[in-house]
Scaffold this motif. Structure first.
Motif, mmCIF file in Angstrom:
data_model
loop_
_atom_site.group_PDB
_atom_site.id
_atom_site.type_symbol
_atom_site.label_atom_id
_atom_site.label_comp_id
_atom_site.label_asym_id
_atom_site.label_seq_id
_atom_site.Cartn_x
_atom_site.Cartn_y
_atom_site.Cartn_z
ATOM 1 N N ALA A 1 -51.430 -16.905 38.578
ATOM 2 C CA ALA A 1 -52.783 -16.398 38.818
ATOM 3 C C ALA A 1 -53.791 -17.509 38.621
ATOM 4 C CB ALA A 1 -53.094 -15.238 37.882
ATOM 5 N N ILE A 2 -54.919 -17.396 39.319
ATOM 6 C CA ILE A 2 -56.042 -18.321 39.141
ATOM 7 C C ILE A 2 -57.298 -17.490 38.937
ATOM 8 C CG2 ILE A 2 -57.407 -20.197 40.110
ATOM 9 C CD1 ILE A 2 -55.056 -20.892 41.913
ATOM 10 N N THR A 3 -58.025 -17.782 37.870
ATOM 11 C CA THR A 3 -59.292 -17.108 37.591
ATOM 12 C C THR A 3 -60.433 -18.074 37.844
ATOM 13 O OG1 THR A 3 -58.227 -15.745 35.887
ATOM 14 C CG2 THR A 3 -60.631 -15.842 35.863
ATOM 15 N N LEU A 4 -61.394 -17.637 38.641
ATOM 16 C CA LEU A 4 -62.564 -18.451 38.967
ATOM 17 C C LEU A 4 -63.736 -17.988 38.126
ATOM 18 C CD1 LEU A 4 -63.961 -20.556 40.843
ATOM 19 C CD2 LEU A 4 -64.411 -18.658 42.429
ATOM 20 N N VAL A 5 -64.299 -18.895 37.339
ATOM 21 C CA VAL A 5 -65.400 -18.568 36.419
ATOM 22 C C VAL A 5 -66.611 -19.429 36.747
ATOM 23 C CG1 VAL A 5 -66.117 -18.424 34.005
ATOM 24 C CG2 VAL A 5 -63.725 -17.999 34.608
ATOM 25 N N ILE A 6 -67.726 -18.765 37.075
ATOM 26 C CA ILE A 6 -68.993 -19.454 37.321
ATOM 27 C C ILE A 6 -69.831 -19.262 36.066
ATOM 28 C CG2 ILE A 6 -70.984 -19.655 38.870
ATOM 29 C CD1 ILE A 6 -69.257 -18.311 41.040
ATOM 30 N N ASP A 7 -69.848 -20.261 35.222
ATOM 31 C CA ASP A 7 -70.261 -20.110 33.830
ATOM 32 C C ASP A 7 -71.611 -19.431 33.634
ATOM 33 O OD1 ASP A 7 -67.986 -21.660 33.696
ATOM 34 O OD2 ASP A 7 -68.777 -23.024 32.164
ATOM 35 N N ARG A 8 -72.618 -19.800 34.423
ATOM 36 C CA ARG A 8 -73.977 -19.310 34.185
ATOM 37 C C ARG A 8 -74.372 -18.149 35.092
ATOM 38 N NH1 ARG A 8 -77.141 -22.584 30.843
ATOM 39 N NH2 ARG A 8 -76.163 -24.551 30.270
ATOM 40 N N ASN A 9 -73.432 -17.594 35.824
ATOM 41 C CA ASN A 9 -73.744 -16.401 36.599
ATOM 42 C C ASN A 9 -73.886 -15.189 35.682
ATOM 43 O OD1 ASN A 9 -73.840 -17.666 39.059
ATOM 44 N ND2 ASN A 9 -72.275 -16.393 40.014
ATOM 45 N N PRO A 10 -74.628 -14.164 36.098
ATOM 46 C CA PRO A 10 -74.799 -12.975 35.247
ATOM 47 C C PRO A 10 -73.461 -12.317 34.880
ATOM 48 C CG PRO A 10 -76.392 -12.962 37.029
ATOM 49 C CD PRO A 10 -75.459 -14.086 37.325
ATOM 50 N N ALA A 11 -72.508 -12.302 35.807
ATOM 51 C CA ALA A 11 -71.134 -11.852 35.527
ATOM 52 C C ALA A 11 -70.251 -13.055 35.833
ATOM 53 C CB ALA A 11 -70.767 -10.648 36.375
ATOM 54 N N PRO A 12 -69.920 -13.855 34.831
ATOM 55 C CA PRO A 12 -69.296 -15.160 35.090
ATOM 56 C C PRO A 12 -67.934 -15.110 35.784
ATOM 57 C CG PRO A 12 -70.254 -15.101 32.895
ATOM 58 C CD PRO A 12 -70.294 -13.695 33.411
ATOM 59 N N MET A 13 -67.111 -14.083 35.511
ATOM 60 C CA MET A 13 -65.807 -14.048 36.163
ATOM 61 C C MET A 13 -65.977 -13.622 37.613
ATOM 62 S SD MET A 13 -62.185 -12.198 35.172
ATOM 63 C CE MET A 13 -62.162 -10.928 36.429
ATOM 64 N N ALA A 14 -65.926 -14.590 38.517
ATOM 65 C CA ALA A 14 -66.161 -14.313 39.932
ATOM 66 C C ALA A 14 -64.979 -13.593 40.554
ATOM 67 C CB ALA A 14 -66.434 -15.618 40.676
ATOM 68 N N ALA A 15 -63.766 -14.038 40.234
ATOM 69 C CA ALA A 15 -62.575 -13.438 40.826
ATOM 70 C C ALA A 15 -61.332 -13.893 40.085
ATOM 71 C CB ALA A 15 -62.451 -13.812 42.302
ATOM 72 N N LYS A 16 -60.331 -13.031 40.111
ATOM 73 C CA LYS A 16 -59.003 -13.407 39.630
ATOM 74 C C LYS A 16 -58.026 -13.172 40.769
ATOM 75 C CE LYS A 16 -55.504 -12.632 36.046
ATOM 76 N NZ LYS A 16 -55.182 -11.912 34.786
ATOM 77 N N PHE A 17 -57.272 -14.213 41.101
ATOM 78 C CA PHE A 17 -56.315 -14.147 42.194
ATOM 79 C C PHE A 17 -54.898 -14.123 41.631
ATOM 80 C CE2 PHE A 17 -60.055 -16.445 43.726
ATOM 81 C CZ PHE A 17 -60.376 -15.712 44.860
ATOM 82 N N GLU A 18 -54.146 -13.094 41.977
ATOM 83 C CA GLU A 18 -52.739 -13.026 41.622
ATOM 84 C C GLU A 18 -51.932 -13.499 42.820
ATOM 85 O OE1 GLU A 18 -49.224 -9.742 40.616
ATOM 86 O OE2 GLU A 18 -51.328 -9.130 40.742
#
Length: 272
Positions: free
Chosen positions: A84-101
């Motif tokens: 899996a890869i988790t994409l995190v945009i640190d300063r976004n209001p909801a930082p976890m943008a997506a998790k790809f399995e």
């Protein structure tokens, strides 16, 4: 009078320091340690520079549709695989943008999509490998206002396109020998972030976005996504995978209002 004149530069300098201090404090604040705790339960993070690559423009042309590509950097001889890869945009209001399995047999090595970026920010890609360890890479993006940017389509047009899917394939020179395919899924959906304002009523539009996507070749998983508000309007995924010989490619998407969208295509005749 002379004393007052001499004091003016000093006052100006002190005001400059006072105004600059909050800016420097904001720049110095690093949300990443807290995100590691909140998203990954404080699991150890290993250097992922030779495991997962993340590519984004340093300065985005449009903060509402910033391209991002995640790429496996594991060597062919490495017995591990990326689960899996988790994409995190640190300063976004909801930082976890997506998790790809990633499907266990699909050998997905590259995923590209488009995201909203709300502030100048570090962006992290965290890969979970079959050894159970987490590996992190990061980049930096200069963009602002992407999460609150008005939708590109009006509400009626967005409703008419809701859930429409397209599947495309792209020719690859190595495909006949390796069975590697490069494909793209596009879903018609406003993916409202909850931070956008209706330009007529001046009220905030409720969050409404695709939060689940599952792609299979026949019934074998290729790629699944858990999405958030940072995924841009009309979600778009481009990816590579290895064909298992299946004749049908299937997609199932769900959104936060409970809608379920399904479609399937003949692998040899992709399209609408």
């Amino acid at each position: 009078m002379t004393g007052h004149i001499l004091r003016l530069p000093l006052i100006a300098a002190l005001l400059g320091i006072a105004l600059a201090a909050p800016v420097r404090a904001e720049e110095a604040y690093d949300p990443w340690p807290g995100l590691v705790q909140d998203i990954f339960n404080n699991r150890p993070m290993n250097d992922g520079s030779d495991v997962v690559g993340i590519e984004m423009p340093y300065r985005a042309e449009d903060a509402a549709i910033v391209p991002v590509t995640l790429r496996s950097k594991l060597s062919p001889g490495d017995a591990r695989r990326i689960r899996a890869i988790t994409l995190v945009i640190d300063r976004n209001p909801a930082p976890m943008a997506a998790k790809f399995e990633l499907g266990p047999d699909a050998n997905v090595t590259e995923i590209s999509t488009r995201v909203r970026v709300n502030n100048y920010t570090a962006v992290h890609a965290v890969a979970e490998l079959s050894d159970g360890q987490l590996y992190v890479s990061k980049t930096y993006v200069k963009a602002s206002g992407g999460c609150s940017a008005p939708a590109g389509k009006n509400a009626e047009e967005a409703r008419n396109r809701l859930g429409q899917m397209r599947y495309r394939q792209f020719a690859r020179e190595d495909a006949p020998a390796s069975r590697i395919r490069e494909a793209q899924i596009m879903i018609g959906h406003p993916n409202n972030s909850g931070l956008q304002m209706d330009q007529i009523t001046h009220l905030y539009i409720p969050a409404f976005f695709v939060n689940q996507l599952k792609l299979t070749q026949d019934d074998s998983l290729v790629l699944a996504m858990e999405g958030g508000i940072s995924i841009s309007e009309d979600p778009n995924l481009r990816f590579t995978y290895v064909s298992n010989g299946a004749r049908r490619f299937r997609a199932e998407a769900k959104d936060t209002d409970g809608h379920v969208f399904r479609n399937e295509w003949d692998v040899e005749k992709p399209g609408t």
